[in-house]
Design a protein around this motif. Structure first.
Motif, short mmCIF file in Angstrom:
data_model
loop_
_atom_site.label_atom_id
_atom_site.label_comp_id
_atom_site.label_asym_id
_atom_site.label_seq_id
_atom_site.Cartn_x
_atom_site.Cartn_y
_atom_site.Cartn_z
N UNK A 162 21.99 -7.85 -12.25
CA UNK A 162 21.51 -6.64 -12.72
C UNK A 162 19.86 -6.64 -12.85
N UNK A 163 19.29 -5.43 -12.31
CA UNK A 163 17.90 -5.23 -12.73
C UNK A 163 17.75 -3.94 -13.48
N UNK A 164 16.78 -4.12 -14.63
CA UNK A 164 16.86 -3.19 -15.53
C UNK A 164 15.38 -2.65 -15.86
N UNK A 165 14.77 -1.71 -15.73
CA UNK A 165 13.68 -1.20 -16.02
C UNK A 165 13.73 -0.28 -17.49
N UNK A 166 12.88 -0.75 -18.29
CA UNK A 166 12.69 -0.02 -19.64
C UNK A 166 11.36 0.61 -20.01
N UNK A 167 11.10 1.57 -20.48
CA UNK A 167 10.09 2.34 -20.49
C UNK A 167 10.03 3.01 -21.98
N UNK A 202 6.17 -0.66 -19.94
CA UNK A 202 7.16 -1.04 -18.99
C UNK A 202 7.52 -2.22 -18.99
N UNK A 203 8.98 -2.47 -19.00
CA UNK A 203 9.59 -4.04 -18.87
C UNK A 203 10.57 -3.99 -17.68
N UNK A 204 10.45 -5.00 -16.82
CA UNK A 204 11.56 -5.14 -15.86
C UNK A 204 12.23 -6.58 -16.20
N UNK A 205 13.36 -6.36 -16.12
CA UNK A 205 14.37 -7.56 -16.32
C UNK A 205 15.28 -7.84 -15.38
N UNK A 206 15.76 -9.24 -15.26
CA UNK A 206 16.91 -9.71 -14.24
C UNK A 206 17.85 -10.40 -15.11
N UNK A 207 19.20 -9.58 -14.91
CA UNK A 207 20.20 -10.27 -15.84
C UNK A 207 21.30 -10.65 -14.78
N UNK A 227 6.11 -6.98 -16.81
CA UNK A 227 5.77 -5.84 -17.61
C UNK A 227 4.38 -5.43 -17.82
N UNK A 228 4.06 -4.23 -18.26
CA UNK A 228 2.90 -3.34 -18.26
C UNK A 228 2.73 -2.67 -19.59
N UNK A 229 1.47 -2.65 -20.18
CA UNK A 229 1.11 -1.81 -21.11
C UNK A 229 -0.09 -1.12 -21.20
#
Length: 642
Positions: A162-167, A202-207, A227-229
């Motif tokens: 899974x790839x997840x993008x959190x904002x 922004x945060x991008x995770x691999x699960x 990640x980016x802020x």
């Protein structure tokens, strides 16, 4: 009493909501300023309140101060305060905006899922605190709001990658603080609101996850890939204070703490008024860990005053200590500084508005060494059974308050068997008015003091050279060298010590003037000495800082018998008798005939052939001539007739 631990979160939330509406609808900025107008507060009530709070603070830290001043702990901080505080949290409230999920099967084996969701949240905390030392109270509201959007893509069957993008969108804080400062009157009351805004994070995770009917969805592994802020935006919304601006610097006043030891500056010129600044080395500390007390007094009608100090070897200098903060007056500061030179302290007072004022004071010297010096016995051996004589010179940066002399069989505190520890009479440091000129000087010491003389002149005797020294002021003639064969007199402006040493040179003798500095002469006329024993002079010194030291002389040998001749044979007669020193010495050397022994000091022998008892002549021990040897130790002699 309000129980903050068991407060109903719903009730607290509703209360804060009502308070927010109250401030938003009823109060304007102008009304807040009017509400904070405390100019008409009762000054007596405010003064009593501050006095009681200071007393409370003194009681709380009394044990802490005792612990630190006893030396059990090191000074591990530069400023100190006691703050009582608490924070009341209001539970976080979350609102879900939307949630979306879509899945598709590929080839009947793998499943692809697309998910998206959005939500928002609100949380609040209420911090309160009281600082006892800085005399300040604070209370506030810290609301925080934000929204987040999440999107994900996963592929698999039972086990998914899974790839997840959190904002995080529009995270915002609005901390609002009300502050009451009661360190000075009139009281300073203020309210301040700030804003902190982060537009996006922004945060991008691999699960790696597992999804089954029995256990549901479980995450086995989660790794943040990126990640980016966006830069945070911080801004003050408003800041209202009732306190008037302080446009004047602090004012120094005369320091008047009682019990301070007066100490001379030794003629050192210090710019500015030193009455407003006092510094002294504190007695009672070990010389390896010295301390000084800095005493100043400054006031400001509107602001709190803090202090810093610098130390230099010149007025206004900072080469020893550069701008360090201290608590106030009087302050005892334990630290090593440069010793042996005048130290100039520059104290700067700072008020809350940035105004400064300075004052300078001087410490003539910072003592880092124990008292020391030297003891010179008048003779290294003695033939007198009851007289001992010595002179001493003491060196120290500080005032000597106690000098005790003892004579015994060894050095140190136990060396007082012959003369118990006795305070040295101050009169002993001054020469007498009668007697010869040499009586005003220490006993002669063999050698020449290596320094440039003030004057050099011919003198027939040491007595004449001593008189020439006395004819000069005590500040100009501290000692003299005298060469007996050449009759040369050198008047000196220094004494031995401080890198100036005595060296053997020809027949030179050196004399030091009594009554100069810490020069002392000891003479005991009724001691009981035993033949062939060693005796030591000891001088115990104590200065006003509390440093103590014992200096010890070289040993003095008691010798009460004439020299032993060589083997005797066919002795016709042998006689022990007493003869005066002046009877067999040249008049030029009579001043060396001091403290003559009352014991038989001469041995007269008439021997015969076979004796080997002659001490001088062409052939040692066998010369067939009459001899009279008077060059042996302790002023005793032997006469041999053949």
């Amino acid at each position: 009493m309000l129980d903050l631990q068991n407060i109903d979160p719903v009730l607290a939330f509703n209360l804060m909501k009502e308070l927010k509406q109250l401030f938003a609808v009823i109060l304007t900025i102008g009304e807040l300023e009017a509400m904070l107008d405390l100019q008409n507060i009762d000054p007596v009530l405010a003064f009593n309140l501050m006095k009681e709070l200071k007393q409370l603070f003194a009681v709380i830290i009394e044990e802490v101060i005792d612990t630190f001043t006893s030396g059990d702990l090191e000074d591990i901080f530069t400023s100190f305060d006691i703050t009582l505080g608490a924070s009341i949290p209001i539970p976080r409230r979350e609102i879900e905006f939307f949630e979306f999920s879509y899945s598709q099967t590929l080839g009947g084996i793998l499943e692809i899922r697309f998910t998206a969701s959005g939500d928002g949240y609100f949380e609040l905390s209420i911090p309160v605190s009281v600082s006892l030392l800085t005399m300040k109270t604070q209370a506030g509201l810290q609301p925080r709001v934000g929204a987040s959007v999440n999107g994900g893509l996963s592929i698999g069957r039972f086990i998914y990658g899974e790839l997840e993008l959190r904002a995080q969108i529009l995270y915002a804080e609005f901390p609002t603080v009300a502050e009451l400062s009661f360190a000075k009157f009139p009281l300073d009351v203020g309210i301040r609101m700030d804003m902190k805004l982060i537009p996006i994070e922004l945060y991008l995770y691999a699960k790696l996850t597992v999804d089954t009917f029995l256990f549901g969805k479980k995450t086995l592994l989660s790794v943040r890939l990126w990640q980016y802020s966006a830069p945070a935006e911080e801004e003050n919304v408003f800041d209202i204070h009732t306190k008037d601006p302080d446009k004047s610097p602090p004012q120094f006043v005369e320091a008047t703490t009682s019990g301070s030891r007066k100490r001379s500056t030794g003629g050192i010129s210090v710019p500015g008024s030193t009455r407003k600044c006092k510094v002294e080395q504190v007695p009672g500390f070990d010389y390896t860990e010295p301390a000084f007390q800095l005493e100043i007094a400054a006031s400001d009608d509107k602001s709190q005053v803090t202090f810093t100090y610098s130390v230099g070897t010149v007025p206004g200098g900072r080469d020893v200590v550069d701008e360090e903060e201290f608590a106030g007056s009087p302050s005892i500061i334990a630290r090593k500084l440069k010793g042996g030179v005048p130290l100039y302290f520059t104290v700067t007072a700072h008020n809350s508005a940035g105004g400064t004022a300075t004052v300078t004071c001087v410490l003539p010297t910072y003592d880092l060494t124990v008292p020391t010096g030297r003891i010179e016995p008048a003779f290294s051996t003695t033939s007198h059974p009851s007289i001992l004589t010595a002179s001493a010179v003491v060196y120290d940066d500080s005032e000597i308050i106690s000098q005790q002399e003892g004579v015994g069989f060894g050095g140190g505190i136990w060396g007082d068997q012959i003369v118990p520890w006795t305070d040295v009479d101050k009169v002993m440091t001054n020469p007498g008015s009668g007697g010869s000129a040499l009586d005003q000087f220490t006993t002669a010491r063999t050698g020449r003091l290596a320094t440039t003389p003030l004057t050099t002149s011919p003198q027939h005797t040491a007595e004449g050279c001593a008189q020439a020294c006395l004819d000069v002021s005590a500040q100009k003639c501290l000692s003299f060298n005298f060469d007996y064969p050449e009759s040369i007199c050198e008047i000196l402006t220094v004494i031995e010590g401080h890198d100036i040493f005595l060296h053997k040179a020809g027949f030179y003798q050196h004399y030091e003037r009594l009554g100069i500095g810490h020069a002392i002469e000891f003479k005991h006329n009724s001691v009981y000495l035993v033949h062939n024993n060693l005796y030591y002079y000891n001088l115990q010194l104590l200065n006003y800082i509390g440093y103590k030291n014992i200096i010890t002389s070289v040993p003095i040998l008691a010798d009460f018998t004439p020299p032993v001749p060589g083997p005797l044979a066919n002795v016709k007669s042998e006689d022990f008798r007493h003869e005066a020193c002046t009877a067999y010495t040249h008049p030029k050397w009579h001043q060396h005939c001091v403290s003559e022994t009352p014991l038989p000091n001469s041995r007269v022998i008439i021997d015969g052939p076979g004796s080997m008892a002659v001490f001088n002549g062409d052939k040692d021990l066998v010369d067939m001539l009459y001899t009279r040897s008077n060059t042996f130790i302790a002023g005793t002699s032997v006469f041999i007739c053949l």
